[in-house]
Design a protein around this motif. Structure first.
Motif, PDB file in Angstrom:
ATOM      1  N   ARG A   1      50.289  43.741  68.116  1.00  0.00           N
ATOM      2  CA  ARG A   1      50.413  43.370  69.527  1.00  0.00           C
ATOM      3  C   ARG A   1      49.084  42.845  70.060  1.00  0.00           C
ATOM      4  NH1 ARG A   1      49.077  46.062  74.213  1.00  0.00           N
ATOM      5  NH2 ARG A   1      50.292  45.539  76.097  1.00  0.00           N
ATOM      6  N   THR A   2      47.992  43.524  69.701  1.00  0.00           N
ATOM      7  CA  THR A   2      46.665  43.060  70.117  1.00  0.00           C
ATOM      8  C   THR A   2      46.375  41.682  69.550  1.00  0.00           C
ATOM      9  OG1 THR A   2      45.825  45.322  70.285  1.00  0.00           O
ATOM     10  CG2 THR A   2      44.201  43.568  70.025  1.00  0.00           C
ATOM     11  N   VAL A   3      46.705  41.469  68.284  1.00  0.00           N
ATOM     12  CA  VAL A   3      46.478  40.168  67.648  1.00  0.00           C
ATOM     13  C   VAL A   3      47.261  39.085  68.375  1.00  0.00           C
ATOM     14  CG1 VAL A   3      46.795  38.826  65.535  1.00  0.00           C
ATOM     15  CG2 VAL A   3      45.942  41.187  65.409  1.00  0.00           C
ATOM     16  N   LEU A   4      48.516  39.351  68.722  1.00  0.00           N
ATOM     17  CA  LEU A   4      49.339  38.364  69.421  1.00  0.00           C
ATOM     18  C   LEU A   4      48.759  38.030  70.794  1.00  0.00           C
ATOM     19  CD1 LEU A   4      52.915  39.687  68.536  1.00  0.00           C
ATOM     20  CD2 LEU A   4      51.823  37.587  67.688  1.00  0.00           C
ATOM     21  N   ILE A   5      48.261  39.052  71.513  1.00  0.00           N
ATOM     22  CA  ILE A   5      47.670  38.812  72.824  1.00  0.00           C
ATOM     23  C   ILE A   5      46.403  37.968  72.694  1.00  0.00           C
ATOM     24  CG2 ILE A   5      46.528  39.940  74.772  1.00  0.00           C
ATOM     25  CD1 ILE A   5      48.506  42.241  74.454  1.00  0.00           C
ATOM     26  N   VAL A   6      45.605  38.251  71.664  1.00  0.00           N
ATOM     27  CA  VAL A   6      44.397  37.454  71.432  1.00  0.00           C
ATOM     28  C   VAL A   6      44.761  35.996  71.161  1.00  0.00           C
ATOM     29  CG1 VAL A   6      42.462  37.095  69.860  1.00  0.00           C
ATOM     30  CG2 VAL A   6      43.010  39.401  70.643  1.00  0.00           C
TER      31      VAL A   6
END
Length: 702
Positions: free
Chosen positions: A139-144
């Motif tokens: 999820r963090t990777v997608l937001i980045v």
């Protein structure tokens, strides 16, 4: 005043989001405040600043929250000189969020309901499933990735929240955190400038006078596909007050695991210019893996790296273990090397332990001036309970624990009148759907207090320890001395900056009248004692009557016995705060001009003041929450007597219990490097079809 953080819809029930742990929602530009007592002349023109996590979003999140989480917020008191009389002061309070990429993105994308970064509680919780942890990371990777798409005003290039500490080096005030490089801020306004790469900070003029592009050294992290990881910098860089050098290390998941940097000062006010140039990203060979390596030791000639059995690596998941794992059966390893030669590291091994903070490091010389030993004082824990307790997670038992005694000591987080009502949190059966531990109510009052999971293992200790690493042998690496100086809890250490990295006589720190070691470092977050230890006296006692190695203790008195002492020459002195008042980490400010060549440190080393924030918990309501009008104070304590509070600065708001601070002199403020541009919160743009689509994507990510 402004309020960039979003309001909270309900009172927080997580123990580290309740009471004075709860975040504040308003920020203050420098605002004059009142005070009582007399402000010491040494404070005129200077500023005290403390860093700490203050979640801007979703601070009422349930189990998935940790005290180490949260966006960095700086809270400071600036002792501005009066414009009409330079010998008089006008104290100002100021607090500001550090405008990191993560903070700015979370403000821009208010459709997100949970923080961008996974909580440490998620990573350490044994009940977190592998799928859930992987999802939170993805999820963090997608937001980045989304933050780099067209239409985004803030691209997340670094994931640090810069919420751990703050220091001054070479004309820059730098906020730090393990998950990224330092972030420069301005004094006294506490405005954010930009990330510091080891050469310059974003927002500074591109080239300074006399500097060409060929003179720019390699940056923190270097180059290559893993450079973003290798610029992760310790939360506790060390500044040599004599040479002006900044000493750092960078810990990551990939070999060689630890890299080392040394940045000289280009400020011509340094006492002398060292003969060595900067070191950037030099490997420290011999580290055993990715570790939760929070601090290290630095003397005038040596550096000490802590390779402890507290791992922090995603590879733990492959072994069905949490990302953060403590294995006390494995040894603790100390890597000692000359300051400018990390490749010459020598490894010393001993019993497994945790160390989050070192107090002081100094060299020992023979009559020819050669270093024969390196000495280290550190706050040694025998448990990793803090990592769990600060996330409202029941700590796993120590493998060597004895049976829990029936008469338990009072939890540090309990009020003094309700310890008979404590339930044993270790008996709770918890799963992913179990709510937070319910708040308890005192037997003598109606006020509820959110509990913190505490283990009562007899193995748990949090003590100031002494280590001596012998350097004169070429064939063996021996720790000749290792024992506790005192049996009382001791954390958040500080030392006079004029004697730092040398054989300092006095170490100051925090303790508690509660003697349970259940929450280890975690219980020092509600501090009701400020401690002063005479290291020279205690080591002299150890020389006359050597304590047992590793398990020994020089002074085995309880805190009650120390408080009852009337001996003016007692090597341990304690300042006890009034009932229901709790402090934070103190910082030492020297009094007057100090002659560094003085031969008898007893006459000057403790001449100064300890500065720290204090909060009166009588301001909490019956549910243990802070009202909108709750306020903190900044206290200035005479460090020599450890008895007299010389002044109290009355703040317009409260300062949540946080992490580490520092004192910045008037000279520091005047010597700051030029700034060309500041970071700012992005302004809301007109709604477009793409912006609505982006909002929908963020909303779907939760």
């Amino acid at each position: 005043m402004s309020s960039p953080g979003r309001g909270k819809s309900r009172a927080a029930s997580h123990p580290y989001l309740a009471g004075n742990f709860a975040p504040v929602t308003e920020t203050w530009s420098p605002t004059p405040v009142t005070w009582t007592g007399e402000v010491p002349v040494e404070l005129l023109g200077g500023m005290y600043v403390r860093n700490g996590g203050n979640p801007a979003t979703n601070s009422d999140l349930g189990r998935e929250a940790h005290w180490f989480d949260g966006d960095g917020m700086l809270s400071g008191v600036w002792f501005e000189r009066s414009s009409t009389d330079p010998l008089h002061v006008v104290p100002h309070f100021v607090n500001q969020y550090i405008l990191t990429d993560v903070y700015l993105s979370s403000i821009e994308n208010n459709a997100l309901r949970t923080p961008i970064l996974p909580s440490i509680a998620t990573l350490v919780n044994p009940l977190s499933t592998l799928f859930f942890i992987v999802w939170r990371i993805m999820r963090t990777v997608l937001i980045v990735i989304l933050s780099h798409c067209p239409g985004s005003q803030t691209a997340i290039k670094r994931i640090s929240v810069a919420n751990t500490s703050i220091l001054f080096h070479d004309g820059r005030a730098l906020a730090t955190c393990e998950s990224g490089p330092p972030m420069r801020v301005t004094l006294p306004e506490l405005e954010t400038v930009g990330w510091f790469n080891g050469s310059m900070a974003e927002g500074e003029p591109c080239q300074e006078k006399g500097t060409g592009s060929k003179d720019v050294p390699p940056t923190l992290g270097g180059t290559g596909p893993l450079s973003w990881m290798r610029e992760w910098t310790t939360g506790h860089p060390k500044v040599d007050q004599t040479s002006g050098e900044l000493v750092l290390f960078h810990c990551s998941f990939a070999p060689p695991y630890v890299q080392y940097s040394l940045l000289p000062s280009r400020d011509d006010t340094a006492a002398y210019s060292p003969p060595h140039k900067e070191i950037m990203n030099a490997a420290v060979p011999g580290c055993t893996g990715g570790k939760l390596m929070h601090d290290f030791g630095v003397s005038k000639h040596h550096t000490v790296i802590l390779d402890l059995p507290l791992s922090l690596t995603p590879t733990n998941l492959l072994k069905n273990n949490p990302v953060v794992l403590y294995e006390p059966k494995k040894p603790s390893r100390f890597g000692v090397f000359p300051r400018y030669e990390p490749a010459s590291v020598r490894w010393f091994e001993t019993t497994g332990c945790c160390i989050f903070h070192t107090a002081n490091t100094w060299d020992e010389y023979n009559h020819e001036g050669q270093v024969t030993a390196v000495n280290l004082l550190a706050c040694r824990l025998t448990s990793a309970s803090l990592v769990f307790s600060a996330g409202n997670i029941v700590p796993p038992p120590h493998p060597d624990r004895a049976d829990v005694v029936k008469s338990r000591p009072m939890s540090f987080f309990a009020k003094y009148d309700d310890h008979l009502d404590l339930e044993d949190p270790e008996k709770s059966i918890m799963d992913e759907n179990t709510p937070l531990l319910p708040a308890r109510t005192s037997a003598s009052s109606s006020r509820a207090h959110p509990p913190v999971p505490i283990s009562y293992d007899d193995q748990e200790q949090c003590r100031l320890y002494y280590y001596r690493f012998a350097m004169n042998s070429k064939t063996s690496n021996e720790i000749t001395h290792q024992f506790a100086l005192s049996a009382i809890p001791f954390e958040f250490p500080t030392v006079s900056p004029v004697i730092d990295m040398m054989n300092a006589r006095y170490i100051y720190g925090c303790s508690t009248t509660n003697e349970s070691f259940g929450a280890a470092l975690g219980k020092a977050t509600k501090i009701d004692l400020i401690i002063k230890m005479d290291v020279r006296d205690l080591l002299a006692r150890a020389h006359r009557s050597p304590p047992d190695q590793t398990t020994g203790c020089v002074d085995d008195r309880t805190i009650d016995q120390i408080l009852a002492s009337t001996d003016r020459r007692d090597p341990i002195k304690a300042f006890k705060l009034p009932p229901h008042h709790y402090g934070q980490e103190p910082r030492f400010v020297p009094r007057g001009s100090i002659n560094s060549t003085h031969s008898d440190s007893e006459n000057f080393e403790d001449e100064g003041y300890l500065i720290f924030y204090v909060f009166n918990e009588d301001q909490l309501d019956n549910m243990g929450q802070c009202g909108a009008n709750a306020k903190s104070e900044l206290w200035v304590l005479d460090a020599k007597t450890m008895e007299n509070v010389v002044c109290k600065i009355e703040l317009p708001t409260r300062v949540p219990y946080g992490l580490h601070g520092n004192w910045f002199s008037e000279s520091h403020i005047m010597r700051q490097r030029k700034v060309q541009a500041l970071r700012a919160v992005p302004e809301l743009r007109h709604t477009t079809k793409w912006s609505r689509t982006r909002s929908a994507l963020f909303r779907s990510l939760g």
